[in-house]
Design a protein around this motif. Structure first.
Motif, PDB file in Angstrom:
ATOM      1  N   ILE A  61       8.404   5.284  -1.737  1.00 51.94           N
ATOM      2  CA  ILE A  61       7.701   4.104  -1.255  1.00 51.94           C
ATOM      3  C   ILE A  61       7.728   3.096  -2.389  1.00 51.94           C
ATOM      4  CG2 ILE A  61       6.271   5.325   0.412  1.00 51.94           C
ATOM      5  CD1 ILE A  61       3.949   5.155  -1.526  1.00 51.94           C
ATOM      6  N   TYR A  62       7.974   1.831  -2.059  1.00 54.36           N
ATOM      7  CA  TYR A  62       8.262   0.885  -3.134  1.00 54.36           C
ATOM      8  C   TYR A  62       6.998   0.352  -3.785  1.00 54.36           C
ATOM      9  CZ  TYR A  62       6.967  -3.452  -0.793  1.00 54.36           C
ATOM     10  OH  TYR A  62       6.260  -4.471  -0.213  1.00 54.36           O
ATOM     11  N   THR A  63       5.851   0.494  -3.104  1.00 56.52           N
ATOM     12  CA  THR A  63       4.592   0.142  -3.749  1.00 56.52           C
ATOM     13  C   THR A  63       3.463   0.872  -3.041  1.00 56.52           C
ATOM     14  OG1 THR A  63       3.269  -1.661  -4.634  1.00 56.52           O
ATOM     15  CG2 THR A  63       4.043  -1.897  -2.372  1.00 56.52           C
ATOM     16  N   ARG A 123       0.885   9.233   6.610  1.00 54.53           N
ATOM     17  CA  ARG A 123       1.943   8.581   5.850  1.00 54.53           C
ATOM     18  C   ARG A 123       3.290   9.027   6.382  1.00 54.53           C
ATOM     19  NH1 ARG A 123       1.899   4.632   1.725  1.00 54.53           N
ATOM     20  NH2 ARG A 123      -0.218   4.483   0.969  1.00 54.53           N
ATOM     21  N   HIS A 140       9.505   1.777   4.884  1.00 51.41           N
ATOM     22  CA  HIS A 140       9.026   3.161   4.720  1.00 51.41           C
ATOM     23  C   HIS A 140       7.633   3.215   4.084  1.00 51.41           C
ATOM     24  CE1 HIS A 140       8.892   7.331   3.576  1.00 51.41           C
ATOM     25  NE2 HIS A 140       9.082   7.088   2.304  1.00 51.41           N
ATOM     26  N   GLY A 141       7.417   2.384   3.068  1.00 53.65           N
ATOM     27  CA  GLY A 141       6.140   2.412   2.360  1.00 53.65           C
ATOM     28  C   GLY A 141       4.982   1.862   3.178  1.00 53.65           C
ATOM     29  N   GLN A 142       5.319   1.103   4.236  1.00 53.06           N
ATOM     30  CA  GLN A 142       4.238   0.515   5.042  1.00 53.06           C
ATOM     31  C   GLN A 142       3.912   1.339   6.289  1.00 53.06           C
ATOM     32  OE1 GLN A 142       6.373  -2.746   4.093  1.00 53.06           O
ATOM     33  NE2 GLN A 142       5.068  -2.346   2.340  1.00 53.06           N
TER      34      GLN A 142
END
Lengths: 515, 412
Positions: free
Chosen positions: A435-437, B178, B187-189
């Motif tokens: 995950i980038y952040t 997640r 992906h991170g959101q």
């Protein structure tokens, strides 16, 4: 020295050096990519790197480090040392050896060229389908990485046949297979795995490219196409980690006896253990797929085989420690690095048993726990063992001694930086990988900062090693021919540094070891 | 933070592995350090069998090391396997008393939950606490992993395959969902939540959800306070092409009626003081109608007004992966536009109408938007063009407009 020699050489020592230097260049590239995304992750809600670029960075970090650094650097050692250890004048097919090297370089350049051509692959180094389908990844990056890895597969397959032919047919008269030095033995198991595993990757990638451009439906099939890819990829991908590990263990098994002044304990058991691990490595791949919901009996079986593979490695480990007993242990840089790497690998191995558990893995899969585990095995263990090998054979490769003080500083800061980076990751095991952040509210911020600082410490230590190796080329003390009185035959088979190769085709099967 | 029945089971198993793992690691580590330090070089004799150049090292080793390792490590692994397999049986096989089966979909980039009652939620899963819930998980696009760290569980969402995951949230609480499989740029959101709430609260929430399902029917609702005497005639303005619902409240102290004239000719004969009534009718085309309050006898009471229904331009919009397809390419400036939006795709979308689309989501100029629409759902959107020029239509879910769900209309 004529630079053209390096473009046209077919000499195994020259190609060995080329492999070592090239893979270290890829190591620097992969390391810089890691430091960029670690900087992004140091703070919550950071905007230094955009998510698209972030995915490219993690993908190429994984692909470059695994396939263009760890694997080829072992082949640098193998090229240089295997013929010397078994008393062959060169590899069986010297020109094919050059072909392997240049195909590998071309593959690496093609895979990395995506950064300059509008975006590198951004799908993870595991290339999971359907994310790699044209529909979801329309860019050129996946094609370039795919073609680069197909070239690597060609390089590897050709090279394995070359090494098999050399080891089976070009040994010095009277050298039994069993009596071959341990590094050469580790290469035997390595190429056995490579020969069986890499074609799965090459074939899988050709099917992937066909899906993307020629309308086939190997992995883009509506029903479970992605699952087919995971089976093919991990059939390659799991044995591949032993491709990294075996040569590193082989180097350690040369170093530990040399510096403890005792023969390797239990060589026969170690060889059987390596053979059993090599076979088992092909029937554990579903442990990467415990959460795919694939057949339950298959998952249970591969959970047990994964646990079982820790038995041969436990034995190898105990034999290495037993080697020290009643010895005379000299704490020089290669030994210090090898012992540190063994200690770190220990924790990698133990955490691997956690991941073999069908009940624990679903909670760890895709999180930083897994990242921590495989960096303990591949970086703390494998990579540092190979670095120990770099110091150990540096006098052989260059005719100079490296700087001992800088070498030991490298060992200490590698261990400190490594533990700060990867031990910390076990404590943020609820954070997903890639995950980038992340939100400040997640509470992952402080530990991520520790990880990033550790990564920079580790990176600086590796830079120090590279400086040491480069500086010592000119300023190192001249090396004696056999500085460590090691057990391998490479130390007496020819003088260091490398003499310029004789013009013309290499002689075949000349016996050079009869000193 | 939330807990589930699976939380302590996996935690306990982890503790077992951790205890044995840490003991073994420390034992071997100290054995290594001790061995190296005890036999360090300090002027002792070189061992007799020390490696020598050109000699094959002699064999060493006793088979008891092999037997010992296989037996000890094998026994430890056997013990751990029993713990793993019994926990695995618990996690893998749902109990017989599953009270709710929910279809979960991981998509680029979010989570959709479809309840058996026929409504969907996005990102937020609500379940009754202390009941076994079964999720049937799949994906329409790429692989995702549905991971709930608080519950210690997770399973992949794979296109063309349905995986099952069950849990029992013990007590009220909220757990985070997640995505733990790289699935693309967002992906991170892919964050969601599971809210476990008491059964009664859950049942009430289900009723609420059923009442607010979006439909492509265009309904305009007006509140009208009816009195006996209106000082000035009132004025209502609506758009043609759908239904009009008048919510009438009698504010007078006596019983009143209400009548709307041609072309609709509908009426409410009598409303008690302070009571309310609905007057629903369809308004397919432009019209002007007068309305008035009436006495019990049907005569005019005094309160009156005019309802103007403006002619509209009807544009149907189909949302699919990855296209926004309107039925017209131009609209006129002088009339309201009625967008009838349907999601004909496989995953959730919305429709945004605005004057400017930008690659940066924060710089997009949105004039009107529909709610999130699940597959098969629809919504109506009345829109008054502000100026001649280009009007942008797009889906604002992360990555969707970039994948092609963006089109334009010309206002002429």
């Amino acid at each position: 020295m004529d630079w053209r020699r390096w473009l046209t050489t077919t000499n195994h020592k020259d190609i060995g050096i080329l492999y070592l230097v090239t893979s270290l260049v890829f190591f620097v590239i992969g390391g810089v990519l890691a430091l960029i995304f670690r900087t992004q992750l140091a703070q919550p809600e950071s905007t230094l790197v955009e998510p698209g670029l972030y995915n490219q960075l993690v993908t190429m970090h994984g692909a470059v480090m695994a396939l263009f650094f760890l694997s080829p650097i072992a082949f640098g050692f193998a090229n240089y040392l295997v013929p010397l250890q078994i008393g062959a004048s060169d590899l069986a097919f010297p020109r094919i050896n050059a072909l392997s090297y240049w195909t590998f370089v071309l593959g690496g350049l093609v895979a990395a060229s995506g950064f300059a051509l509008g975006g590198a692959a951004d799908v993870g180094w595991t290339f999971y389908s359907p994310l790699t389908n044209k529909q979801y990844s329309p860019g050129l990056g996946v094609d370039l990485a795919g073609i680069g890895l197909v070239l690597l597969t060609v390089s590897v397959v050709v090279s394995t046949i070359n090494f098999f032919a050399t080891i089976l047919a070009h040994r010095r008269p009277g050298l039994r297979l069993y009596d071959m030095p341990m590094f050469t033995w580790s290469i035997v198991f390595t190429i056995a795995i490579m020969l069986a595993a890499f074609p799965a990757l090459g074939g899988g990638l050709l099917m992937l490219v066909a899906d993307r451009h020629f309308g086939t439906h190997f992995f883009s099939a509506q029903v479970e196409g992605g699952l087919v890819w995971t089976h093919i990829f991990w059939f390659f991908g799991h044995p591949e980690v032993y491709v990294f590990l075996h040569p590193a263990l082989g180097a350690t098994m040369e170093i530990v006896p040399a510096f403890s002044r005792r023969p390797l304990y239990g060589k026969r058991y170690i060889l059987w253990s390596l053979a059993i691990a090599t076979v088992l490595s092909f029937i554990v791949w579903v442990h990467h797929m415990f959460t795919t919901g694939t057949d339950e009996r298959m998952r249970e079986f591969m959970s047990l085989t994964t646990e079982a593979i820790s038995i041969p490695f436990s034995l190898i480990f105990l034999c290495l420690i037993a080697t020290l007993w009643r010895g005379k242990v000299h704490f020089r840089t290669p030994m210090n690095m090898a012992l540190s790497a063994m200690s770190l690998f220990l924790l990698g191995g133990v955490t691997g048993v956690f991941l073999s558990s069908l009940a624990l893995d679903p909670n760890f899969r895709g999180t930083y726990w897994v990242v921590a585990h495989f960096h303990f095995t591949l970086v703390g263990g494998t990579m540092l063992m190979l670095m120990a090998g770099l110091y150990y054979w540096y006098p052989k490769f260059t005719g100079r001694m490296y700087n001992e003080r800088l070498g030991n500083i490298h060992v200490v800061f590698s261990v400190i930086g490594f533990l700060m980076t990867f031990l910390t990751m076990f404590f943020i095991s609820d954070m997903p990988r890639r995950i980038y952040t992340y939100d400040a509210a997640s509470g992952w911020g402080p530990l991520n900062l520790v990880v990033t600082v550790g990564a920079f410490v580790f990176g600086a230590a590796q830079a120090l090693m590279l400086f040491n190796l480069l500086w010592s080329l000119k300023h190192g003390a001249p090396a004696p021919e056999d500085p460590w009185r090691g057990p391998g035959h490479e130390w007496m088979s020819s003088p260091a540094p490398t003499p310029a190769p004789a013009p013309g085709p290499a002689p075949i099967a000349a016996d050079v070891a009869g000193k | 933070m939330g807990d589930a029945a699976s939380t302590p089971i996996v935690d306990n198993l982890f503790r077992l592995y951790f205890t044995i793992g840490i003991i073994l690691t420390l034992l071997v580590f100290f054995f290594l350090v001790y061995s190296a330090w005890r036999f360090r070089a300090r002027g002792q004799e070189e061992p007799a069998d020390a490696p020598r150049a050109g000699e094959v090292p002699p064999n060493r080793g006793h088979p008891y090391v092999v037997f010992g390792t296989v037996i000890v490590v094998g026994a430890i692994l056997f013990g751990l396997s029993i713990g793993t397999l019994s926990s695995h049986q618990f996690l893998e096989h749902p109990p017989d008393d599953v009270s709710l089966v929910i279809d979960a979909t991981g998509f680029q980039f979010g989570w959709m939950f479809e309840y058996p009652q026929g409504f969907q939620t996005f990102r937020e899963l609500r379940v009754p606490a202390n009941e076994a819930i079964l999720l049937r998980i799949t994906s329409p696009d790429v692989m995702h992993k549905f991971h709930v760290a608080d519950y210690n569980i997770g399973i992949d969402a794979i296109p063309g395959r349905t995986n099952h995951l069950w849990f029992n949230a013990t007590g009220p609480g909220v757990a985070e969902i997640r995505c733990a499989e790289l699935c693309g740029i967002g992906h991170g959101q892919m964050v969601g939540s599971i809210a476990a709430i008491p059964r009664a609260e859950f049942d009430a929430w289900v009723q609420e959800q059923l009442a607010t399902l979006p439909t492509p029917n265009f309904v305009q609702v007006f509140d009208l306070n009816v009195t006996r005497e209106g000082p000035v005639p009132g004025q209502l303005q609506a758009v043609a092409g759908g239904e009009i619902h008048l919510r009438l409240t009698n504010n007078a102290s006596t019983t009143l009626g209400f009548r709307l004239g041609g072309p609709y000719n509908v009426s409410v004969p009598s409303m008690a003081p302070n009571s309310a009534a609905w007057l629903n009718f369809s308004a397919p085309g432009p019209a002007t109608a007068t309305y008035e309050a009436t006495n019990e006898t049907g005569s005019r009471a005094g309160f009156s007004g005019t309802l103007r229904v403006l002619e509209s331009q009807r544009v149907t919009v189909s949302l699919t992966e990855w296209k926004v397809t309107p039925s017209a390419k131009t609209v006129r400036l002088d009339q309201p536009v009625l967008f009838i939006v349907t999601n004909d795709g496989k995953i959730v979308h919305d429709l945004n109408v605005g004057g400017h689309w930008d690659a940066d989501p924060d710089s997009r100029d949105i004039h009107a938007k529909t709610p999130d629409l699940a597959a098969g759902r629809g919504a109506a959107l009345a829109y008054f063009p502000r100026a001649k020029g280009t009007l942008y239509l797009w889906c604002n879910l992360p990555g969707h407009s970039e994948s092609g769900m963006l089109t334009t209309l010309e206002v002429v």
